[in-house]
Design a protein around this motif. Structure first.
Motif, short mmCIF file in Angstrom:
data_model
loop_
_atom_site.label_atom_id
_atom_site.label_comp_id
_atom_site.label_asym_id
_atom_site.label_seq_id
_atom_site.Cartn_x
_atom_site.Cartn_y
_atom_site.Cartn_z
N GLN A 224 8.49 11.61 -12.11
CA GLN A 224 7.81 10.82 -11.07
C GLN A 224 6.96 9.73 -11.69
OE1 GLN A 224 5.91 13.05 -7.87
NE2 GLN A 224 7.11 14.88 -8.39
N SER A 335 3.00 22.99 -8.62
CA SER A 335 3.37 21.78 -7.87
C SER A 335 3.62 20.60 -8.80
CB SER A 335 2.26 21.42 -6.87
OG SER A 335 2.49 20.16 -6.31
N ASN A 337 4.45 17.74 -7.91
CA ASN A 337 3.83 16.58 -7.25
C ASN A 337 2.36 16.47 -7.61
OD1 ASN A 337 6.24 15.98 -6.00
ND2 ASN A 337 5.71 16.96 -4.06
N GLN A 341 0.66 13.42 -9.69
CA GLN A 341 -0.44 12.61 -9.16
C GLN A 341 -1.62 12.59 -10.12
OE1 GLN A 341 -0.29 10.68 -6.22
NE2 GLN A 341 -2.05 9.85 -7.34
#
Length: 390
Positions: A224, A335, A337, A341
């Protein structure tokens, strides 16, 4: 109790894993307090330790093993027993025999049962979850049978009480500020070129590819990050371990291929890093990412902090015992994500500056000198207890 103690510290390897580093740093800190220390370590390739030591040491030959992990552990225990049964051990008249792992603790247990040594101590860095009945029994024996059991965190102190009914005093880990610092060194540029560290930004983690390091979740998070920072690099350093995580590694590299991440360009996998180069590696990174799901304490986190890096780690013990939200970005390790982040947030100048500023004070609290003094206190307690019972 003699003023200057003779202490034998035992560790299962010469490779720079967490409990091995703890053993060596503790040994040198005890030696600096004018005690005589000798480290006994299993050495499977004859290369010895990754760095010079200021204390004595003995390398215990560890030979190739056929069969599975049960046979490996049996043989490693026996190699310790055979080596330590030699008459030279008794000739040294150690006051304390201190194991830092399950293997060396089982060896000392066998020696105590044969009345070769009077007592022994074990530090529990963490409790493993084994599928093998033999390994579970080895671990249980190594925890239940020492004359004194120590641990390195409140989390494992509580686990030892709940699972084994043992009240284990806690001793701290430390960080060596003579090795890990923010000050650039001449070798930094050499290391940068050697490992092709050219990323912007550069994320570092230490510990290799294995389940408890949560390597696959970190990989998904990094994918990501690459979408926004195509020149970013993730370096996963380290990896020497007794156990075979080949299935997990195969899955990791299958994910690398599926996501199209370039090994050697975006993903750097240098393996075990020579000790002299590790401090440079920290200084060359922009952030330290350590979403591990099980640790004894997290020595590498303190090494990163001492090197001036902002840290991302799991929002769970033992990390939360010594890190507050203003000292590290604490994330849900399950996670990808959340990890991603935080990797994006941690490189923002204001976030980075604040984390580094607030975490720096930890280096004054967690020192090997303080740890050595705690160990001496516990040794004295054991001596007093033995004196009363004799």
């Amino acid at each position: 109790m003699p003023e200057n103690l003779r202490i034998a510290l035992l560790t299962y390897s010469t490779k720079p894993r967490g409990s091995v580093i703890h053993t060596l740093e503790l040994a040198e800190a005890l030696q600096a307090l004018e005690h005589h220390v000798c480290v006994y370590a299993l050495d499977k390739d004859g290369s010895g330790f990754h760095r010079a030591l200021s204390c004595d040491y003995e390398l215990v030959p560890a030979y190739p093993v056929s069969g599975g992990v049960d046979n490996l552990i049996r043989q490693r225990i026996q190699e310790f027993v055979d080596y330590l049964s030699d008459s030279h051990l008794q000739a040294r008249a150690y006051d304390y025999f201190h194991a830092q792992d399950c293997i060396s603790a089982n060896a000392l247990l066998a020696l105590r049962d044969r009345q070769k040594i009077p007592h022994f101590i074990r530090t529990v860095h963490h409790i493993e979850t084994y599928n093998s009945p033999y390994l579970r029994q080895c671990q249980d024996r190594s925890i239940l049978n020492p004359d004194l059991c120590l641990c390195v965190s409140q989390y494992w102190q509580s686990a030892l009480k709940q699972q084994y009914g043992i009240a284990a005093p806690r001793v701290i880990n430390g960080v060596n500020l003579d090795r890990f610092s923010v000050h650039p060194m001449e070798q930094d540029q050499i290391v940068k070129q050697q490992f092709q560290i050219t990323g912007d930004p550069v994320y570092l983690t230490v510990g290799g590819i294995e389940p408890r390091k949560n390597s696959i979740a970190l990989l998904h998070a990094f994918a990501q990050v690459l979408a926004q920072y195509p020149h970013a690099q993730l370096m996963i350093a380290g990896g020497a371990t007794l156990f075979d995580y080949q299935d997990y590694r195969d899955q990791f590299f299958a994910e690398v291929e599926t996501m199209g991440i370039s090994v050697g360009k975006s993903l750097l996998l240098p393996g075990v890093i020579p000790d002299a180069q590790l401090p440079a590696l920290y200084r060359l990174a922009d952030a330290f990412v350590f979403p591990s799901v099980k640790e004894g304490w997290g020595l590498v986190v303190m090494e990163a902090i001492a090197s001036g890096l902002p840290v991302i780690t799991a929002d769970q013990p033992p990390f939360t015992e010594f890190l507050s939200p203003d000292q590290a970005l604490l994330i849900d390790p399950a996670s990808p994500n959340a990890i991603a982040q935080s990797m994006l947030n941690v490189i923002q100048p204001a976030v980075r500056t604040s984390l580094v500023k607030h975490s720096r004070s930890l280096c004054d609290t967690y020192t090997w000198a303080a740890s050595a003094k705690m160990h001496i206190k516990e040794y004295k307690t054991l001596y007093a207890r033995n004196s009363l019972s004799s």
